[in-house]
Structures are given as C-alpha cells and as structure tokens.
Design a protein around this motif. Structure first.
Motif, PDB file in Angstrom:
ATOM      1  N   GLY A  18      34.591  47.135 -63.471  1.00 51.69           N
ATOM      2  CA  GLY A  18      34.454  48.524 -63.020  1.00 51.69           C
ATOM      3  C   GLY A  18      35.219  49.455 -63.946  1.00 51.69           C
ATOM      4  O   GLY A  18      36.444  49.431 -63.957  1.00 51.69           O
ATOM      5  N   GLY A  20      35.529  52.847 -63.977  1.00 53.42           N
ATOM      6  CA  GLY A  20      35.492  54.202 -63.422  1.00 53.42           C
ATOM      7  C   GLY A  20      36.799  54.934 -63.640  1.00 53.42           C
ATOM      8  O   GLY A  20      37.528  54.664 -64.604  1.00 53.42           O
ATOM      9  N   GLY A  22      39.589  54.662 -62.276  1.00 53.87           N
ATOM     10  CA  GLY A  22      40.742  53.775 -62.370  1.00 53.87           C
ATOM     11  C   GLY A  22      40.579  52.699 -63.430  1.00 53.87           C
ATOM     12  O   GLY A  22      41.450  52.502 -64.279  1.00 53.87           O
ATOM     13  N   LYS A  47      28.531  47.846 -64.992  1.00 54.52           N
ATOM     14  CA  LYS A  47      27.068  47.697 -64.938  1.00 54.52           C
ATOM     15  C   LYS A  47      26.376  48.778 -65.761  1.00 54.52           C
ATOM     16  O   LYS A  47      25.199  48.662 -66.067  1.00 54.52           O
ATOM     17  CB  LYS A  47      26.583  47.706 -63.485  1.00 54.52           C
ATOM     18  N   PRO A  55      34.458  62.998 -60.015  1.00 55.68           N
ATOM     19  CA  PRO A  55      34.651  64.339 -59.431  1.00 55.68           C
ATOM     20  C   PRO A  55      33.857  65.447 -60.122  1.00 55.68           C
ATOM     21  O   PRO A  55      33.806  66.570 -59.619  1.00 55.68           O
ATOM     22  CB  PRO A  55      36.166  64.561 -59.572  1.00 55.68           C
ATOM     23  N   LEU A  57      30.612  65.291 -60.583  1.00 58.23           N
ATOM     24  CA  LEU A  57      29.181  65.134 -60.271  1.00 58.23           C
ATOM     25  C   LEU A  57      28.562  66.398 -59.684  1.00 58.23           C
ATOM     26  O   LEU A  57      27.399  66.702 -59.946  1.00 58.23           O
ATOM     27  CB  LEU A  57      28.967  63.942 -59.325  1.00 58.23           C
ATOM     28  N   TYR A  74      31.422  53.069 -73.419  1.00 54.35           N
ATOM     29  CA  TYR A  74      32.388  51.977 -73.232  1.00 54.35           C
ATOM     30  C   TYR A  74      32.645  51.198 -74.528  1.00 54.35           C
ATOM     31  O   TYR A  74      33.773  50.796 -74.805  1.00 54.35           O
ATOM     32  CB  TYR A  74      31.894  51.007 -72.155  1.00 54.35           C
ATOM     33  N   ALA A  89      26.348  43.732 -63.900  1.00 54.65           N
ATOM     34  CA  ALA A  89      26.821  44.016 -62.533  1.00 54.65           C
ATOM     35  C   ALA A  89      27.443  42.754 -61.954  1.00 54.65           C
ATOM     36  O   ALA A  89      26.870  41.661 -62.052  1.00 54.65           O
ATOM     37  CB  ALA A  89      25.660  44.476 -61.664  1.00 54.65           C
ATOM     38  N   LEU A  90      28.597  42.926 -61.336  1.00 54.81           N
ATOM     39  CA  LEU A  90      29.278  41.808 -60.674  1.00 54.81           C
ATOM     40  C   LEU A  90      28.392  41.276 -59.549  1.00 54.81           C
ATOM     41  O   LEU A  90      27.924  42.044 -58.702  1.00 54.81           O
ATOM     42  CB  LEU A  90      30.598  42.325 -60.093  1.00 54.81           C
ATOM     43  N   ILE A 128      35.476  48.468 -58.576  1.00 53.89           N
ATOM     44  CA  ILE A 128      34.066  48.890 -58.657  1.00 53.89           C
ATOM     45  C   ILE A 128      33.747  50.081 -57.746  1.00 53.89           C
ATOM     46  O   ILE A 128      32.578  50.398 -57.518  1.00 53.89           O
ATOM     47  CB  ILE A 128      33.081  47.711 -58.416  1.00 53.89           C
ATOM     48  N   GLU A 192      32.274  71.722 -52.507  1.00 54.10           N
ATOM     49  CA  GLU A 192      32.266  72.094 -53.932  1.00 54.10           C
ATOM     50  C   GLU A 192      30.832  72.264 -54.434  1.00 54.10           C
ATOM     51  O   GLU A 192      30.535  73.177 -55.194  1.00 54.10           O
ATOM     52  CB  GLU A 192      32.992  71.017 -54.752  1.00 54.10           C
ATOM     53  N   PHE A 322      41.817  47.679 -56.803  1.00 55.12           N
ATOM     54  CA  PHE A 322      42.391  49.021 -56.612  1.00 55.12           C
ATOM     55  C   PHE A 322      41.281  50.065 -56.672  1.00 55.12           C
ATOM     56  O   PHE A 322      40.117  49.760 -56.929  1.00 55.12           O
ATOM     57  CB  PHE A 322      43.502  49.295 -57.627  1.00 55.12           C
ATOM     58  N   ARG A 342      40.577  58.554 -53.630  1.00 54.38           N
ATOM     59  CA  ARG A 342      40.618  59.743 -54.496  1.00 54.38           C
ATOM     60  C   ARG A 342      40.895  59.343 -55.933  1.00 54.38           C
ATOM     61  O   ARG A 342      41.532  58.315 -56.188  1.00 54.38           O
ATOM     62  CB  ARG A 342      41.759  60.666 -54.066  1.00 54.38           C
ATOM     63  N   ALA A 343      40.482  60.227 -56.842  1.00 54.19           N
ATOM     64  CA  ALA A 343      40.716  59.964 -58.261  1.00 54.19           C
ATOM     65  C   ALA A 343      42.212  59.898 -58.547  1.00 54.19           C
ATOM     66  O   ALA A 343      42.662  59.090 -59.359  1.00 54.19           O
ATOM     67  CB  ALA A 343      40.054  61.052 -59.101  1.00 54.19           C
TER      68      ALA A 343
HETATM   69  C1  FAD Z   1      30.994  64.230 -56.029  1.00 56.85           C
HETATM   70  C2  FAD Z   1      32.396  63.674 -55.928  1.00 56.85           C
HETATM   71  C3  FAD Z   1      33.487  64.538 -56.084  1.00 56.85           C
HETATM   72  C4  FAD Z   1      34.789  64.058 -56.007  1.00 56.85           C
HETATM   73  N1  FAD Z   1      35.841  64.930 -56.191  1.00 56.85           N
HETATM   74  C5  FAD Z   1      37.112  64.447 -56.198  1.00 56.85           C
HETATM   75  C6  FAD Z   1      38.212  65.328 -56.452  1.00 56.85           C
HETATM   76  O1  FAD Z   1      38.043  66.537 -56.638  1.00 56.85           O
HETATM   77  N2  FAD Z   1      39.469  64.788 -56.460  1.00 56.85           N
HETATM   78  C7  FAD Z   1      39.689  63.456 -56.251  1.00 56.85           C
HETATM   79  O2  FAD Z   1      40.856  63.016 -56.295  1.00 56.85           O
HETATM   80  N3  FAD Z   1      38.663  62.598 -56.013  1.00 56.85           N
HETATM   81  C8  FAD Z   1      37.382  63.062 -55.968  1.00 56.85           C
HETATM   82  N4  FAD Z   1      36.328  62.205 -55.725  1.00 56.85           N
HETATM   83  C9  FAD Z   1      36.618  60.784 -55.476  1.00 56.85           C
HETATM   84  C10 FAD Z   1      36.833  60.053 -56.807  1.00 56.85           C
HETATM   85  O3  FAD Z   1      35.743  60.287 -57.666  1.00 56.85           O
HETATM   86  C11 FAD Z   1      36.987  58.569 -56.539  1.00 56.85           C
HETATM   87  O4  FAD Z   1      38.043  58.370 -55.619  1.00 56.85           O
HETATM   88  C12 FAD Z   1      37.305  57.814 -57.828  1.00 56.85           C
HETATM   89  O5  FAD Z   1      36.261  57.974 -58.779  1.00 56.85           O
HETATM   90  C13 FAD Z   1      37.532  56.326 -57.539  1.00 56.85           C
HETATM   91  O6  FAD Z   1      37.770  55.678 -58.730  1.00 56.85           O
HETATM   92  P1  FAD Z   1      37.379  54.134 -58.887  1.00 56.85           P
HETATM   93  O7  FAD Z   1      37.832  53.729 -60.250  1.00 56.85           O
HETATM   94  O8  FAD Z   1      37.868  53.374 -57.720  1.00 56.85           O
HETATM   95  O9  FAD Z   1      35.799  54.078 -58.794  1.00 56.85           O
HETATM   96  P2  FAD Z   1      34.673  54.847 -59.620  1.00 56.85           P
HETATM   97  O10 FAD Z   1      35.237  55.974 -60.379  1.00 56.85           O
HETATM   98  O11 FAD Z   1      33.583  55.105 -58.661  1.00 56.85           O
HETATM   99  O12 FAD Z   1      34.204  53.736 -60.673  1.00 56.85           O
HETATM  100  C14 FAD Z   1      33.580  52.545 -60.271  1.00 56.85           C
HETATM  101  C15 FAD Z   1      32.972  51.899 -61.508  1.00 56.85           C
HETATM  102  O13 FAD Z   1      32.491  50.608 -61.139  1.00 56.85           O
HETATM  103  C16 FAD Z   1      31.203  50.394 -61.679  1.00 56.85           C
HETATM  104  N5  FAD Z   1      30.522  49.444 -60.798  1.00 56.85           N
HETATM  105  C17 FAD Z   1      30.107  49.643 -59.524  1.00 56.85           C
HETATM  106  N6  FAD Z   1      29.573  48.527 -59.033  1.00 56.85           N
HETATM  107  C18 FAD Z   1      29.655  47.578 -60.004  1.00 56.85           C
HETATM  108  C19 FAD Z   1      29.276  46.209 -60.103  1.00 56.85           C
HETATM  109  N7  FAD Z   1      28.701  45.549 -59.087  1.00 56.85           N
HETATM  110  N8  FAD Z   1      29.508  45.550 -61.270  1.00 56.85           N
HETATM  111  C20 FAD Z   1      30.079  46.184 -62.328  1.00 56.85           C
HETATM  112  N9  FAD Z   1      30.451  47.498 -62.289  1.00 56.85           N
HETATM  113  C21 FAD Z   1      30.255  48.169 -61.135  1.00 56.85           C
HETATM  114  C22 FAD Z   1      30.571  51.783 -61.707  1.00 56.85           C
HETATM  115  O14 FAD Z   1      29.539  51.839 -62.678  1.00 56.85           O
HETATM  116  C23 FAD Z   1      31.782  52.660 -62.071  1.00 56.85           C
HETATM  117  O15 FAD Z   1      31.913  52.788 -63.463  1.00 56.85           O
HETATM  118  C24 FAD Z   1      35.007  62.678 -55.768  1.00 56.85           C
HETATM  119  C25 FAD Z   1      33.921  61.806 -55.602  1.00 56.85           C
HETATM  120  C26 FAD Z   1      32.631  62.304 -55.673  1.00 56.85           C
HETATM  121  C27 FAD Z   1      31.463  61.355 -55.497  1.00 56.85           C
END
Ligand code: FAD
Length: 446
Positions: A18, A20, A22, A47, A55, A57, A74, A89-90, A128, A192, A322, A342-343
């Motif tokens: 993942g 993303g 984090g 994936k 955030p 989007l 990447y 994808a996992l 993920i 937003e 995480f 949250r991010a």
């Molecule tokens: C529209 C929107 C607005 C937001 N605004 C805010 C904000 O203003 N402030 C804030 O703090 N938070 C905000 N958030 C929340 C924030 O985006 C998330 O909390 C944060 O992105 C989580 O990070 P993460 O690394 O856990 O997951 P993500 O950032 O979602 O990353 C997950 C990654 O895993 C990958 N993945 C998924 N499934 C698989 C799989 N099976 N195999 C391999 N890879 C996989 C995905 O492609 C992605 O790259 C918002 C969310 C959204 C949707």
C-alpha cells in the motif's frame, strides 16, 4: 508462481503493501535510512502505478486540480529513494512461509503484465487504506459515485462537465434532475466537495456555456443522517461551515437518512425523493475485504486489522499495520477511542514506524505509538477554510477561519510532499505550479 527470491537476499526484507498517504512516506523514509546504506531491502507493493494524496480527491472531482500534475510514479520514487516497487493487489499471505501473495496485473486491453505471484518478507507492513462504506444501501453501487480513487474523482468530473455541456446544448426545458448534485455524507469529504463544486461549476459556465444560470439552474444538496454537518468535528466548526455553505447556496439536509439510491434520485427513509443527475456517496469508511483473509490475523467489524500500540498485529509480531486499514488505540484519549482515519494519523504512524523498524531489525524493544491530534481544517473553496487547531500552538482548541486557515490547510499537502521529495523539489514544484496557473484555465474543462 514465485518471483526471484534472490532479490535482497542476505538483507532483512521489509515489504510494505500500500503506497498511500502512509505507505509511500514509510517506503521513502526507510529507503533513505536503511535501503541506501544496504541495511535492509525495502519493497513497496501497490495495485496502482502512481500515487495521489487522497485528501485532494474533491479538488480533482470539481476540476480545480489536474491530477496528472500531482501523480507520483512509484517506479521513479523507488529509484530515487533506494527501495523497490512491485505492482499487484494483495490477495493473501502465508505467515509460516513469510510470503505475500499478489494478484495478476493486466493492462487496459486485458493483456497480462505480471502473473499471480508471491514475494518473500522478513517484516511485512500493511497499509492498504480504506474505501467508502455504502452500508449495503440499495442502488449506491449502481447509481452513486464514490470518492476513493483518482479515477473515480476524474469520472465524476467528466460527468459534471458533460452535464453542463448537455444542458447548454439542449433546446428543451431541463428535466427536474438535470444539474442537480446530491452529496450523501456531510463529513469533511462531502462538505469540501460541495464548496469546491459551487465555485468550479460557476467557473465552467463562464467558459461559454452562457445559457446556464448557475444560481437558477444548479443545485447542490448535502445529505446527512446526523443532526448536523461535520458530525465528527467540534460543533463550532460545524456551525461555521454551515454558515459559509448557506452563503454558497448549498442545501443542507441534516437528520436525513438515505434508504436507497436510484437513477437520477435519492430516496430518503421518510419516503421523500431528491432528484439528482450526479450522486456522490461520501458516508463512512471500511477497510478492504482482503484483510479478513490474511491467514487468521484479527480484524474488526469494518475489516481493519487490530494492532497493538506498537502497530504490530495482535497475532504476528513480524506483521505491522497502520493508516486507515488498522484499528489503533488512541492512547491517553478519554473516553477510550481509536485513532481516526486521517492523513495526519497515517503520516505520524509512518514516521513512528520508520524509527521502530530500525529498532526491530536490531532486536530492540519497540515503543508505543502516541497519536497527537493537531486539529482539523476543512477547506471551503479556493481561498477559505474553517477549523480548530490543537497542540503546542493552542491551549485547548483555537478556532480559525479564512485565508490563514486555508493556507494552513494547503500546508498539509506541502508537508506530505516534503516528506516524499525534500525541500528543494517541493519548492521547485510549488513555483512551477504557481507559474502554470498563469497559462492554464482556472479549472480542468475536459
Ligand atoms: C476525499 C477525501 C478527502 C480527505 N480529506 C482529508 C483531510 O482533509 N485531512 C485528513 O487528515 N484526511 C483526509 N482524508 C483521509 C485520508 O485521505 C486517509 O486517512 C489517508 O489517505 C489514509 O492513508 P493510508 O496510507 O492508510 O491509505 P491510502 O492513502 O488510502 O492508501 C492506500 C494505498 O493502498 C493501495 N491498495 C489498496 N488496496 C490494495 C491491495 N489490495 N493491494 C495493494 N495495494 C492496495 C491503494 O492503491 C493506495 O495507494 C480524506 C479522504 C478522502 C477520500
């Protein structure tokens, strides 16, 4: 099929699944700290081929941001920061064999690019993320657009532009649903998006779609089951945001529970229907289903992996999780609760894990993760935001609104860019972005 197991042989293999908010930060930090000095072999799996900070989007959906300018490749990031990137994808793990299983990856023509395969790990980190939770409400999957990926946000944007062009070209009267937008869920994403759409639709119309009169023809409706918008944030922020949305002529329907979504309409539990050409589902989150199938690792009702305060999964100390996909205790918080999805939480956990994984490699005891809530900011259009700051700057919560709040909101993304690219590249990209705005339309028009 297995891949070359010799990759990284002799080094401790850390695999992060993942990339993303984090996961990509963690891979970059570990690559710079351990990968560069050949102290560990770091692999990032995702994936997708590119990263977009989630955030943003709502800005992609409204057209105020061209996501192709903000995608991080990447392969390039891995090359520059001393880690490996592998696509897939996992689909599962084998804890005894310490292998992670990936699905086959095919291109848009269906031609196979990578087969189903497995990679070895010594330490596995799962990050993920989450996706929108539709709570099995009928019609959401068929008729509403979710806001989880750049592709979905871009899809919404194209439908929005097409809806405006269609309405402009039409000689008949508009149908009741035309140019009506319903956003279900008035959390930060929904609020937003509503504010951003108010501005971008008016900008779009100014580019020659002059038979549309936005104040007369366009309606934005925000639908929320709770008694107030932004139910997860302090009431003061909710009141301030509602005041601004009222000025922007956004209809706010609170205490309104959605029973079903159908073509061009939202059905409320009361039996009332709200006509809408574009319907966005932005209510609640759940982690990916695959987490329930990871060789017995414990999950909660929304599929999040349950972890200890060290971010190690409860049953396997060599597997960490995480970000949104993990259920982490918010230590010190009263009453007891979990770290919010949250991010800023994913960022703090990535920084924490980068230090702890170095200790893990040396067999040292791991420290617990302590979440620090620095407050929440909600953007309300191009130049405005509301929110509350907490922590060192403020004793209790300091409520802020306006340009300064928007500046601080923008800084959240800058912080993410800084941790991925460092000071100089982030500065150069910021200047390039400012210059680009002088030669391109204010919003994306296609
Ligand atoms: C529209 C929107 C607005 C937001 N605004 C805010 C904000 O203003 N402030 C804030 O703090 N938070 C905000 N958030 C929340 C924030 O985006 C998330 O909390 C944060 O992105 C989580 O990070 P993460 O690394 O856990 O997951 P993500 O950032 O979602 O990353 C997950 C990654 O895993 C990958 N993945 C998924 N499934 C698989 C799989 N099976 N195999 C391999 N890879 C996989 C995905 O492609 C992605 O790259 C918002 C969310 C959204 C949707």
């Amino acid at each position: 099929m297995q891949t070359k197991d010799t990759e990284g042989l002799g080094l401790h293999r850390i695999v992060i699944v993942g990339g993303g908010a984090g996961g990509l930060e963690l891979a970059t930090l570990l690559g710079n700290q351990l990968g560069k000095r050949k102290l560990a072999h770091i692999t990032l799996i995702d994936k997708n081929r590119t990263h977009i900070w989630k955030p943003m989007l709502h800005e992609i959906a409204s057209g105020s941001m061209d996501y192709t300018l903000h995608e991080i490749d990447y392969l390039a990031q891995a090359h520059w920061h001393h880690f490996r990137y592998r696509i897939g994808a996992l689909t599962g793990i084998d804890r005894a064999q310490k292998r992670v299983y990936l699905d086959a990856y095919a291109d848009t023509d269906g031609e196979l690019v990578t087969p189903q395969r497995s990679l070895p790990y010594d330490t596995l980190v799962i990050a993920i993320g989450s996706r929108t939770n539709d709570f099995n409400i009928p019609g959401v999957a068929e008729h509403a657009i979710e806001m989880d990926t750049a592709a979905q946000a871009e899809h919404f944007h194209q439908k929005l532009v097409n809806a405006c062009i269609r309405a402009h070209a039409q000689t008949d009267n508009l149908h009741a649903y035309q140019l009506q937008v319903a956003i279900i869920g008035a959390g930060a994403t929904g609020v937003e998006l509503a504010a951003e759409l108010h501005k971008s639709i008016r900008t779009l119309v100014k580019y020659g779609l002059d038979t549309i009169e936005a104040d007369r023809d366009v309606n934005l409706t925000l639908i929320e089951a709770a008694p107030r918008i932004l139910p997860g944030l302090p009431e003061r922020i909710s009141v301030d945001a509602a005041r601004i949305l009222t000025k922007l002529k956004v209809n706010m329907r609170t205490d309104a529970r959605v029973a079903a979504v159908a073509e061009h309409q939202v059905l409320l539990a009361t039996g009332e229907t709200i006509p809408a050409e574009l319907i966005v589902w932005a209510a609640g989150i759940r982690a990916p289903e695959v987490l329930k199938t990871l060789d017995g690792l414990e999950t909660n009702a929304i599929n999040q992996l349950i972890v200890q305060p060290t971010l190690q999964t409860t049953l396997d100390k060599n597997i960490f999780a995480f970000g949104d996909c993990a259920s982490v205790d918010w230590l010190e918080h009263q009453p007891p609760t979990k770290v919010p999805p949250r991010a800023q939480a994913a960022h703090q956990q990535a920084v924490h894990l980068a230090k702890q994984l170095a200790r893990h490699l040396q067999g040292q005891a791991l420290e617990d993760f302590h979440y620090h809530d620095f407050g929440s900011l909600v953007s309300l259009g191009e130049n405005w935001a509301v929110g509350g700051l907490m922590g060192n700057i403020a004793r209790g919560t300091l409520f802020i609104e306006g340009y300064l709040a928007r500046f601080m909101y923008n800084m959240l993304y800058k912080k993410h860019q800084l941790s991925l690219h460092g000071f100089w590249k982030t500065s150069i990209e910021t200047i390039a972005g400012i210059l680009r705005r002088t030669t391109t339309p204010r919003i994306k028009l296609h």
